[in-house]
Design a protein around this motif. Structure first.
Motif: not given
Length: 126
Positions: A14-15, A56-57, A61-62, A85-88
């Motif tokens: 879905e993402d 991007a890191e 995390v927004p 978004s995941a893990a920074g």
């Protein structure tokens, strides 16, 4: 009727992360980042860049779906939306396509190394 439209153990699609069609260019590039409508600009590390987005890191995390824009060297401000978004890290889908090779162009205009950068060797090193 199958209760699961897809294999429940396979990653979700879905993402949009699995629907990528653009080739990604792995790199390390600093860029400025801000949420659209806010003045606060933060630096981020861009890890890969394509015509349609970037990864991007980020320190904070927004949320997924948030409207953002990035000031990418050689390209300028590019608006988009956080796709995941995941893990920074975040993945951003741009609103318009860009030429990612513009970010790789050299910054300087010089054709040779300036003399003040060259090492001075007074005697051979043994």
């Amino acid at each position: 009727m199958d209760p699961y439209p897809q294999d429940p153990f396979s990653p979700a699609t879905e993402d949009g992360a699995h629907n990528r069609q653009d080739s990604r260019d792995s790199l390390f590039l600093m860029a400025d980042f801000r949420v659209i409508g806010e003045k606060d600009v933060r630096p981020v590390r861009v890890r890969n860049l394509s015509q349609g987005g970037l990864m991007a890191e980020v320190a904070d995390v927004p949320a997924q779906g948030l409207r953002v824009e990035f000031d990418v060297r050689g390209i300028g401000w590019v608006p988009g939306q956080i796709a995941w978004s995941a893990a920074g890290r975040i993945g951003v889908a741009f609103d318009r396509q860009i030429d990612p090779m513009l970010a790789r162009k050299p910054v300087g205009q010089g054709t040779h190394t300036p003399s003040f950068v060259k090492p001075i060797l007074s005697r051979p090193i043994r």
